[in-house]
Design an enzyme around this catalytic site. Structure first.
Site, PDB file in Angstrom:
ATOM      1  N   ARG A  28       9.362   7.361  -6.679  1.00  9.44           N
ATOM      2  CA  ARG A  28       9.976   6.259  -5.942  1.00  9.44           C
ATOM      3  C   ARG A  28      11.184   5.756  -6.736  1.00  9.44           C
ATOM      4  NH1 ARG A  28       5.753   2.850  -6.159  1.00  9.44           N
ATOM      5  NH2 ARG A  28       4.653   3.996  -4.544  1.00  9.44           N
ATOM      6  N   HIS A  79      14.873  10.967   0.360  1.00  7.53           N
ATOM      7  CA  HIS A  79      14.513  10.732   1.758  1.00  7.53           C
ATOM      8  C   HIS A  79      13.678   9.471   1.888  1.00  7.53           C
ATOM      9  CE1 HIS A  79      11.090  12.981   0.080  1.00  7.53           C
ATOM     10  NE2 HIS A  79      10.345  12.286   0.928  1.00  7.53           N
ATOM     11  N   HIS A 110      10.521  14.283  -4.266  1.00 10.56           N
ATOM     12  CA  HIS A 110       9.347  14.953  -4.819  1.00 10.56           C
ATOM     13  C   HIS A 110       9.780  16.105  -5.718  1.00 10.56           C
ATOM     14  CE1 HIS A 110       7.229  12.693  -1.762  1.00 10.56           C
ATOM     15  NE2 HIS A 110       7.946  13.282  -0.815  1.00 10.56           N
ATOM     16  N   GLN A 133      12.762   7.863  -1.927  1.00 14.99           N
ATOM     17  CA  GLN A 133      11.922   8.688  -2.788  1.00 14.99           C
ATOM     18  C   GLN A 133      12.340  10.140  -2.755  1.00 14.99           C
ATOM     19  OE1 GLN A 133       8.013   9.532  -0.177  1.00 14.99           O
ATOM     20  NE2 GLN A 133       8.495   7.332  -0.325  1.00 14.99           N
ATOM     21  N   GLU A 189       8.330  19.500   2.417  1.00 13.47           N
ATOM     22  CA  GLU A 189       7.662  18.978   3.608  1.00 13.47           C
ATOM     23  C   GLU A 189       8.572  19.049   4.822  1.00 13.47           C
ATOM     24  OE1 GLU A 189       6.695  14.919   2.671  1.00 13.47           O
ATOM     25  OE2 GLU A 189       8.759  14.415   2.192  1.00 13.47           O
TER      26      GLU A 189
END
Length: 309
Positions: free
Chosen positions: A186, A166, A91, A89, A108
């Site tokens: 995803r 990641h 983001h 996936q 993150e």
């Protein structure tokens, strides 16, 4: 949060009480709509984090964060237990997330709390990457050939910028610090199906615009581990995270004009302020409002992550 890939470590190792099976995530501090954190004790017990932000925005967030984020809490703190591999996936960044979802993006970081033998994290590619090469492997279902897999152990730390591919591998328990966002694209899910024979939705069309293929491979974080002081791990526009290993009591001053979050990743300690004390044990998280300027951390065997903006 029950997940198709979740296990039982959050219950067994971090004392998260749940009768459900396959618990993948514990959302520790959250301002996400329909999943907002609730104060556990004290005078404000039962109020939500959103209630507090609407009543005491600058006192909680700090003045600059209040100007920047309004009454939206900007970070989401999680513990994640991957019994099985998560999907591959990535983001979107702030600009794309705002345009498509009216949301923050999602940069993150991960701190590994426990890892089974040979457990791995997947972060980035194992060679220079282009859009065309990526699409070729995606079409041929040979994506794993071009991904970077690292064996990990407790204490390993990774920084994942928005746009970097990641996945958390089976056998890893970690703490995650991220922007407040629940948007995940995803791209591959190992061809698995749920108990009804259905595959999970993939987002390959919209994911392509979110990729940043030219990111450097600087995602593994090395950091000092000097005792009784704040050792910087990550500093980025979205959060700063430090590592603290306590062997004695230390006095702290908040000079950041920001809330401070402490995540206990091992042992236990006390946080004292204005004649009040809270015990923080492994698997627990506490939010110190920006209005608190002086406090003490007391412990002989605690490891903490210290997070602020």
């Amino acid at each position: 949060m029950e997940k198709i890939w979740g296990g039982n470590k959050l219950n067994r190792l971090l004392n998260k009480k749940s009768n459900a099976n396959g618990i993948g995530e514990s959302w520790e501090i959250s301002g996400v709509e329909n999943n907002v954190s609730v104060v556990a004790n004290g005078q404000l017990r039962g109020q939500t984090l959103q209630d507090l932000l609407e009543t005491y925005p600058s006192e909680i967030l700090g003045h600059k964060n209040h100007q920047r984020f309004g009454i939206n809490f900007p970070l989401l703190i999680k513990f994640i237990d991957a019994k099985k591999d998560l999907s591959i996936q990535l983001h979107p960044d702030d600009n794309l997330a705002k345009e498509r979802h009216d949301s923050f993006g999602k940069t993150e970081m991960w701190y590994v709390m426990q890892a089974d033998k040979d457990a791995k994290l997947m972060v980035g590619f194992n060679r220079p990457m282009t859009k065309n090469l990526y699409l070729k492997h995606l079409e041929n279902k040979s994506l794993a050939e071009i991904l970077n897999f690292d064996k990990v152990s407790a204490g390993d730390t990774y920084f994942i910028e928005a746009g970097r591919i990641h996945a958390i591998g089976a056998g890893v328990l970690l703490a995650e610090i991220q922007q407040t966002s629940d948007i995940t694209y995803r791209v591959y899910d190992w061809d698995r199906v749920d108990d009804k024979g259905n595959k999970r939705e993939l987002h390959n069309d919209i994911a392509l615009d979110a990729f940043k293929f030219n990111l450097q491979n600087n995602f593994r974080i090395s950091y000092d581990r000097k005792t009784n002081t704040s050792n910087n791990m990550v500093s980025c526009p979205f959060f700063t995270t430090n590592f603290i290993e306590l062997s004695q009591a230390i006095d702290k001053k908040n000079t950041q004009d920001s809330f401070i979050i402490y995540i206990c990743v091992d042992g236990h300690c006390q946080i004292t302020c204005n004649n009040h004390s809270e015990v923080l044990s492994k698997g627990e998280t506490v939010l110190l409002p920006a209005a608190i300027s002086d406090y003490s951390l007391i412990g002989e065997n605690a490891k903490l992550l210290e997070v602020y903006i």
